[in-house]
Design a protein around this motif. Structure first.
Motif, PDB file in Angstrom:
ATOM      1  N   UNK A  24       0.828  -1.198   0.000  1.00 13.88           N
ATOM      2  CA  UNK A  24       0.000   0.000   0.000  1.00 13.88           C
ATOM      3  C   UNK A  24       0.868   1.256   0.000  1.00 13.88           C
ATOM      4  N   UNK A  25       2.000   1.198   0.650  1.00 16.00           N
ATOM      5  CA  UNK A  25       2.884   2.357   0.732  1.00 16.00           C
ATOM      6  C   UNK A  25       3.458   2.717  -0.628  1.00 16.00           C
ATOM      7  N   UNK A  26       3.802   1.725  -1.442  1.00 15.49           N
ATOM      8  CA  UNK A  26       4.436   1.984  -2.729  1.00 15.49           C
ATOM      9  C   UNK A  26       3.468   2.622  -3.714  1.00 15.49           C
ATOM     10  N   UNK A  27       2.188   2.446  -3.521  1.00 13.70           N
ATOM     11  CA  UNK A  27       1.199   3.088  -4.358  1.00 13.70           C
ATOM     12  C   UNK A  27       1.192   2.559  -5.778  1.00 13.70           C
ATOM     13  N   UNK A  28       0.866   3.421  -6.733  1.00 12.58           N
ATOM     14  CA  UNK A  28       0.722   2.964  -8.111  1.00 12.58           C
ATOM     15  C   UNK A  28       2.043   2.621  -8.781  1.00 12.58           C
ATOM     16  N   UNK A  29       3.168   2.994  -8.180  1.00  9.21           N
ATOM     17  CA  UNK A  29       4.453   2.735  -8.812  1.00  9.21           C
ATOM     18  C   UNK A  29       4.989   1.342  -8.521  1.00  9.21           C
ATOM     19  N   UNK A  30       4.377   0.652  -7.581  1.00 11.91           N
ATOM     20  CA  UNK A  30       4.905  -0.653  -7.197  1.00 11.91           C
ATOM     21  C   UNK A  30       4.754  -1.665  -8.316  1.00 11.91           C
ATOM     22  N   UNK A  31       5.849  -2.153  -8.789  1.00 14.03           N
ATOM     23  CA  UNK A  31       5.874  -3.202  -9.817  1.00 14.03           C
ATOM     24  C   UNK A  31       4.947  -2.867 -10.966  1.00 14.03           C
ATOM     25  N   UNK A  32       5.220  -1.781 -11.624  1.00 15.35           N
ATOM     26  CA  UNK A  32       4.514  -1.277 -12.805  1.00 15.35           C
ATOM     27  C   UNK A  32       2.999  -1.220 -12.623  1.00 15.35           C
ATOM     28  N   UNK A  33       2.557  -0.882 -11.444  1.00 14.19           N
ATOM     29  CA  UNK A  33       1.145  -0.664 -11.203  1.00 14.19           C
ATOM     30  C   UNK A  33       0.300  -1.916 -11.216  1.00 14.19           C
ATOM     31  N   UNK A  34       0.893  -3.061 -11.218  1.00 14.28           N
ATOM     32  CA  UNK A  34       0.143  -4.296 -11.196  1.00 14.28           C
ATOM     33  C   UNK A  34      -0.364  -4.715 -12.561  1.00 14.28           C
ATOM     34  N   UNK A  35      -0.054  -3.977 -13.608  1.00 13.93           N
ATOM     35  CA  UNK A  35      -0.544  -4.301 -14.939  1.00 13.93           C
ATOM     36  C   UNK A  35       0.079  -5.550 -15.533  1.00 13.93           C
ATOM     37  N   UNK A  36       1.205  -5.975 -15.013  1.00 15.34           N
ATOM     38  CA  UNK A  36       1.883  -7.160 -15.544  1.00 15.34           C
ATOM     39  C   UNK A  36       1.846  -8.307 -14.544  1.00 15.34           C
ATOM     40  N   UNK A  37       0.887  -8.302 -13.683  1.00 11.54           N
ATOM     41  CA  UNK A  37       0.762  -9.394 -12.730  1.00 11.54           C
ATOM     42  C   UNK A  37       1.824  -9.370 -11.649  1.00 11.54           C
ATOM     43  N   UNK A  38       2.343  -8.199 -11.346  1.00  8.03           N
ATOM     44  CA  UNK A  38       3.332  -8.075 -10.287  1.00  8.03           C
ATOM     45  C   UNK A  38       4.739  -8.440 -10.708  1.00  8.03           C
ATOM     46  N   UNK A  39       4.980  -8.590 -12.005  1.00  9.68           N
ATOM     47  CA  UNK A  39       6.330  -8.935 -12.477  1.00  9.68           C
ATOM     48  C   UNK A  39       7.117  -7.673 -12.796  1.00  9.68           C
ATOM     49  N   UNK A  55       9.571  -1.451 -19.312  1.00 12.69           N
ATOM     50  CA  UNK A  55      10.910  -0.877 -19.209  1.00 12.69           C
ATOM     51  C   UNK A  55      10.822   0.645 -19.110  1.00 12.69           C
ATOM     52  N   UNK A  56       9.993   1.260 -19.941  1.00 14.67           N
ATOM     53  CA  UNK A  56       9.835   2.708 -19.903  1.00 14.67           C
ATOM     54  C   UNK A  56       9.273   3.153 -18.560  1.00 14.67           C
ATOM     55  N   UNK A  57       8.292   2.431 -18.059  1.00 17.96           N
ATOM     56  CA  UNK A  57       7.712   2.773 -16.758  1.00 17.96           C
ATOM     57  C   UNK A  57       8.745   2.644 -15.647  1.00 17.96           C
ATOM     58  N   UNK A  58       9.553   1.613 -15.721  1.00 20.43           N
ATOM     59  CA  UNK A  58      10.577   1.402 -14.698  1.00 20.43           C
ATOM     60  C   UNK A  58      11.624   2.520 -14.723  1.00 20.43           C
ATOM     61  N   UNK A  59      12.063   2.898 -15.919  1.00 23.57           N
ATOM     62  CA  UNK A  59      13.056   3.968 -16.033  1.00 23.57           C
ATOM     63  C   UNK A  59      12.469   5.310 -15.617  1.00 23.57           C
ATOM     64  N   UNK A  60      11.197   5.544 -15.949  1.00 22.09           N
ATOM     65  CA  UNK A  60      10.551   6.787 -15.545  1.00 22.09           C
ATOM     66  C   UNK A  60      10.441   6.866 -14.031  1.00 22.09           C
ATOM     67  N   UNK A  61      10.083   5.759 -13.408  1.00 23.50           N
ATOM     68  CA  UNK A  61       9.985   5.724 -11.953  1.00 23.50           C
ATOM     69  C   UNK A  61      11.337   6.020 -11.317  1.00 23.50           C
TER      70      UNK A  61
END
Length: 109
Positions: A24-39, A55-61
Protein backbone atom coordinates in the motif's frame (compact mmCIF):
# COMPACT_ATOMS: atom_id res chain seq x y z
CA UNK A 1 3.30 -8.00 20.66
CA UNK A 2 2.91 -10.32 17.73
CA UNK A 3 4.24 -9.70 14.25
CA UNK A 4 2.37 -11.36 11.41
CA UNK A 5 4.39 -12.19 8.31
CA UNK A 6 2.71 -13.77 5.30
CA UNK A 7 5.43 -15.96 3.83
CA UNK A 8 4.05 -16.48 0.30
CA UNK A 9 4.42 -12.76 -0.42
CA UNK A 10 7.48 -11.32 1.42
CA UNK A 11 6.39 -7.70 0.95
CA UNK A 12 3.38 -8.18 3.22
CA UNK A 13 4.77 -7.45 6.66
CA UNK A 14 2.57 -6.07 9.40
CA UNK A 15 3.84 -4.33 12.48
CA UNK A 16 2.09 -2.87 15.53
CA UNK A 17 0.83 0.64 14.88
CA UNK A 18 1.08 0.31 11.12
CA UNK A 19 -2.27 0.10 9.40
CA UNK A 20 -1.09 -0.80 5.91
CA UNK A 21 1.36 -3.11 4.23
CA UNK A 22 4.39 -2.09 2.23
CA UNK A 23 2.42 -2.77 -0.96
CA UNK A 24 0.00 0.00 0.00
CA UNK A 25 2.88 2.36 0.73
CA UNK A 26 4.44 1.98 -2.73
CA UNK A 27 1.20 3.09 -4.36
CA UNK A 28 0.72 2.96 -8.11
CA UNK A 29 4.45 2.74 -8.81
CA UNK A 30 4.91 -0.65 -7.20
CA UNK A 31 5.87 -3.20 -9.82
CA UNK A 32 4.51 -1.28 -12.81
CA UNK A 33 1.15 -0.66 -11.20
CA UNK A 34 0.14 -4.30 -11.20
CA UNK A 35 -0.54 -4.30 -14.94
CA UNK A 36 1.88 -7.16 -15.54
CA UNK A 37 0.76 -9.39 -12.73
CA UNK A 38 3.33 -8.08 -10.29
CA UNK A 39 6.33 -8.93 -12.48
CA UNK A 40 9.28 -6.63 -12.89
CA UNK A 41 11.00 -5.85 -16.18
CA UNK A 42 13.65 -8.48 -15.52
CA UNK A 43 11.04 -11.14 -14.75
CA UNK A 44 9.15 -10.69 -18.04
CA UNK A 45 9.97 -13.01 -20.94
CA UNK A 46 11.96 -11.42 -23.76
CA UNK A 47 9.18 -11.96 -26.28
CA UNK A 48 6.50 -10.24 -24.18
CA UNK A 49 4.94 -7.39 -26.20
CA UNK A 50 4.52 -5.27 -23.07
CA UNK A 51 8.19 -5.48 -22.10
CA UNK A 52 9.05 -2.11 -23.67
CA UNK A 53 6.23 -0.37 -21.82
CA UNK A 54 7.31 -1.92 -18.54
CA UNK A 55 10.91 -0.88 -19.21
CA UNK A 56 9.83 2.71 -19.90
CA UNK A 57 7.71 2.77 -16.76
CA UNK A 58 10.58 1.40 -14.70
CA UNK A 59 13.06 3.97 -16.03
CA UNK A 60 10.55 6.79 -15.55
CA UNK A 61 9.99 5.72 -11.95
CA UNK A 62 13.73 5.66 -11.28
CA UNK A 63 14.13 9.11 -12.85
CA UNK A 64 11.33 10.57 -10.75
CA UNK A 65 12.74 9.12 -7.56
CA UNK A 66 16.18 10.50 -8.47
CA UNK A 67 14.74 13.98 -8.94
CA UNK A 68 12.99 13.76 -5.57
CA UNK A 69 16.29 12.85 -3.91
CA UNK A 70 18.05 15.70 -5.73
CA UNK A 71 15.40 18.14 -4.51
CA UNK A 72 15.94 16.91 -0.97
CA UNK A 73 19.70 17.41 -1.27
CA UNK A 74 19.13 20.95 -2.57
CA UNK A 75 16.88 21.78 0.38
CA UNK A 76 19.49 20.31 2.73
CA UNK A 77 22.23 22.48 1.19
CA UNK A 78 20.06 25.60 1.42
CA UNK A 79 19.20 24.86 5.05
CA UNK A 80 22.84 24.26 5.89
CA UNK A 81 23.78 27.58 4.26
CA UNK A 82 21.21 29.43 6.34
CA UNK A 83 22.47 27.78 9.54
CA UNK A 84 26.09 28.69 8.72
CA UNK A 85 25.14 32.31 8.01
CA UNK A 86 23.34 32.48 11.37
CA UNK A 87 26.37 30.99 13.18
CA UNK A 88 28.70 33.44 11.43
CA UNK A 89 26.55 36.45 12.34
CA UNK A 90 26.35 35.27 15.96
CA UNK A 91 30.14 34.94 16.12
CA UNK A 92 30.61 38.44 14.64
CA UNK A 93 28.17 39.85 17.19
CA UNK A 94 30.08 38.13 20.02
CA UNK A 95 33.34 39.57 18.70
CA UNK A 96 31.86 43.10 18.65
CA UNK A 97 30.53 42.73 22.20
CA UNK A 98 33.89 41.42 23.41
CA UNK A 99 35.74 44.27 21.69
CA UNK A 100 33.46 46.91 23.23
CA UNK A 101 34.01 45.33 26.66
CA UNK A 102 37.77 45.60 26.24
CA UNK A 103 38.44 41.86 26.01
CA UNK A 104 41.36 41.24 23.63
CA UNK A 105 40.56 39.08 20.61
CA UNK A 106 42.52 35.91 19.97
CA UNK A 107 43.30 36.99 16.42
CA UNK A 108 44.66 40.42 17.35
CA UNK A 109 47.76 41.32 19.36
Amino acid sequence: MAYAIDLPHPRRVRAPGVSSTTDDFAGPFHRNGGGMGGKTYAELPRDDPNRDSVMTASFLQASLFTSVVAFGVAVLAAGLGIVLVLIGSALRRLARVAESAGIPSAGRT
